[in-house]
Scaffold this motif. Structure first.
Motif, short mmCIF file in Angstrom:
data_model
loop_
_atom_site.label_atom_id
_atom_site.label_comp_id
_atom_site.label_asym_id
_atom_site.label_seq_id
_atom_site.Cartn_x
_atom_site.Cartn_y
_atom_site.Cartn_z
N PRO A 61 0.82 -1.23 0.00
CA PRO A 61 0.00 0.00 0.00
C PRO A 61 0.85 1.27 0.00
O PRO A 61 1.87 1.33 0.68
CB PRO A 61 -0.81 -0.12 1.30
CG PRO A 61 -0.09 -1.10 2.15
CD PRO A 61 0.67 -2.02 1.23
N GLU A 62 0.42 2.23 -0.79
CA GLU A 62 1.13 3.51 -0.80
C GLU A 62 0.74 4.33 0.43
O GLU A 62 -0.27 4.06 1.07
CB GLU A 62 0.78 4.29 -2.07
CG GLU A 62 -0.69 4.60 -2.15
CD GLU A 62 -1.04 5.48 -3.34
OE1 GLU A 62 -0.20 6.27 -3.78
OE2 GLU A 62 -2.19 5.37 -3.81
N THR A 63 1.57 5.32 0.76
CA THR A 63 1.27 6.23 1.86
C THR A 63 0.42 7.37 1.30
O THR A 63 0.86 8.09 0.41
CB THR A 63 2.58 6.81 2.44
OG1 THR A 63 3.44 5.72 2.79
CG2 THR A 63 2.31 7.68 3.66
N ILE A 64 -0.79 7.51 1.80
CA ILE A 64 -1.68 8.56 1.29
C ILE A 64 -1.55 9.80 2.18
O ILE A 64 -1.69 9.71 3.41
CB ILE A 64 -3.16 8.10 1.31
CG1 ILE A 64 -3.33 6.75 0.61
CG2 ILE A 64 -4.04 9.15 0.65
CD1 ILE A 64 -4.76 6.19 0.71
N HIS A 65 -1.28 10.95 1.56
CA HIS A 65 -1.17 12.22 2.30
C HIS A 65 -2.50 12.96 2.16
O HIS A 65 -2.62 13.91 1.40
CB HIS A 65 0.02 13.02 1.78
CG HIS A 65 1.32 12.28 1.95
ND1 HIS A 65 1.83 11.46 0.97
CD2 HIS A 65 2.16 12.19 2.99
CE1 HIS A 65 2.96 10.89 1.42
NE2 HIS A 65 3.18 11.33 2.64
N LYS A 78 6.99 8.69 4.25
CA LYS A 78 6.43 7.45 3.69
C LYS A 78 6.44 6.40 4.79
O LYS A 78 7.36 6.34 5.60
CB LYS A 78 7.30 6.95 2.54
CG LYS A 78 7.35 7.90 1.36
CD LYS A 78 6.76 7.23 0.13
CE LYS A 78 6.95 8.03 -1.14
NZ LYS A 78 6.20 9.30 -1.12
N TYR A 79 5.39 5.59 4.81
CA TYR A 79 5.34 4.46 5.74
C TYR A 79 5.21 3.20 4.89
O TYR A 79 4.10 2.78 4.53
CB TYR A 79 4.18 4.61 6.72
CG TYR A 79 4.23 3.57 7.82
CD1 TYR A 79 5.18 3.65 8.83
CD2 TYR A 79 3.35 2.49 7.82
CE1 TYR A 79 5.25 2.69 9.83
CE2 TYR A 79 3.41 1.52 8.82
CZ TYR A 79 4.36 1.63 9.82
OH TYR A 79 4.42 0.67 10.81
N THR A 107 -6.24 -1.67 -4.48
CA THR A 107 -5.15 -0.68 -4.60
C THR A 107 -5.11 0.35 -3.48
O THR A 107 -4.21 1.19 -3.45
CB THR A 107 -5.28 0.09 -5.93
OG1 THR A 107 -6.58 0.70 -5.98
CG2 THR A 107 -5.10 -0.84 -7.13
N ARG A 108 -6.05 0.32 -2.59
CA ARG A 108 -6.12 1.34 -1.53
C ARG A 108 -4.82 1.38 -0.71
O ARG A 108 -4.30 0.34 -0.28
CB ARG A 108 -7.30 1.00 -0.62
CG ARG A 108 -7.37 1.77 0.68
CD ARG A 108 -7.91 3.16 0.51
NE ARG A 108 -7.74 3.92 1.75
CZ ARG A 108 -8.24 5.14 1.94
NH1 ARG A 108 -8.94 5.73 1.00
NH2 ARG A 108 -8.03 5.78 3.07
N GLY A 109 -4.31 2.58 -0.46
CA GLY A 109 -3.12 2.75 0.37
C GLY A 109 -3.49 3.00 1.83
O GLY A 109 -4.64 2.83 2.23
N LEU A 110 -2.48 3.41 2.61
CA LEU A 110 -2.70 3.72 4.03
C LEU A 110 -2.94 5.21 4.19
O LEU A 110 -2.12 6.03 3.79
CB LEU A 110 -1.47 3.33 4.85
CG LEU A 110 -1.10 1.84 4.90
CD1 LEU A 110 0.23 1.67 5.65
CD2 LEU A 110 -2.20 1.04 5.57
N ASP A 111 -4.06 5.58 4.80
CA ASP A 111 -4.33 6.99 5.04
C ASP A 111 -3.64 7.44 6.33
O ASP A 111 -3.15 6.61 7.10
CB ASP A 111 -5.83 7.27 5.09
CG ASP A 111 -6.51 6.53 6.22
OD1 ASP A 111 -6.23 6.84 7.39
OD2 ASP A 111 -7.33 5.63 5.93
#
Ligand code: ZN
Length: 261
Positions: A61-65, A78-79, A107-111
């Protein structure tokens, strides 16, 4: 057999928590060591809402800003924890047994409701994480049921982590400087909450909106409070939760944390 984990609720306040020193940041920085290292984490963050239940199943998962107008430094964090598609599938199965259909989001990243506490708790970012949505329209009893359905994960080395706010009035945020003393309408709600949880009064907890003082003022909308009910529901029946942290940021955000064994 894997170690049995408590289920935890933390308040994440403003995204500045990631970089600004303070009591809640200090608490979260020690919490991972206190709890030990789980095999995987199921996080329920106020910042991923949906109509029906959904879990994130991305392998990486991507890091969502997902915040605006904060210092650049925050947008560079980034986490890079791995995803937990296996745990997501397990959660779907457990929810299904209770008649709750949950979809998987590929595809949802981490909020930031998930990654800000997690980067403080587990800075090595080496524990797989999945997120479960907050289903805001469905209210407190539904989220308590989600926790009950997922309770068994605690015996499988999984940390169930709710991340929201013990109090969260965004309109009042900004009228109070960081470090301001909390107003009485905040502390009255905050202490009602602690008393109710520590007395094991789950029936009162899910009815907080009609029972707690200033409930609607502290939670004009419910998405930051609902993540509390998942770990509360995941606690063992007959075992009262415990407040493990109490502080405030910007006067109106109670940063309290709870554990449910
Ligand atoms: Zn938030």
């Amino acid at each position: 057999m894997a170690e049995r984990f408590p289920a935890i609720f933390v308040s994440h306040g403003a995204p500045l928590l990631a970089i600004q020193p303070g009591p809640a940041r200090e608490f979260l920085s020690g919490l991972g060591k206190t709890l030990g290292k789980p095999k995987a984490i199921l996080a329920v963050s106020a910042h991923w809402e949906s109509g029906d239940a959904a879990v994130s199943a991305a392998a990486q998962p991507e890091t969502i800003h997902d915040f605006y107008g904060f210092p650049d430094e925050l947008y560079r964090i980034k986490y890079p924890a791995p995803g937990a598609p296996g745990l997501a599938a397990r959660a779907q199965a457990l929810l299904g047994e209770k008649g709750i259909a949950a979809s998987a989001h590929a595809t949802r990243g981490l909020d930031h409701g998930a990654w800000v506490p997690l980067m403080l708790m587990y800075p090595d970012a080496d524990i797989p994480v999945t997120q479960l949505t907050v289903q805001t329209a469905l209210g407190p009893p539904h989220h308590f049921t989600l926790g009950e359905a997922l309770r068994g994960l605690r015996n499988e080395g999984v940390l169930i982590l709710g991340s929201g706010g013990a109090t969260h009035n965004l309109r009042e945020f900004g009228r109070h400087p960081e470090g301001a003393a909390p107003p009485q309408w905040v502390t009255a709600f905050q202490e009602w909450l602690a008393h109710t949880i520590e007395s094991g009064k789950s029936d009162d907890l899910v009815r907080y909106r009609s029972l707690a003082p200033n409930a609607a003022r502290n939670h004009p909308t419910e998405e930051h409070f609902l993540p509390l009910f998942v770990p509360a529901g995941a606690g063992s029946p007959g075992v009262a939760g415990k407040r493990i942290h109490r502080s405030h940021t910007f006067g109106v955000f109670a940063m309290d944390a709870y554990r449910f064994d």
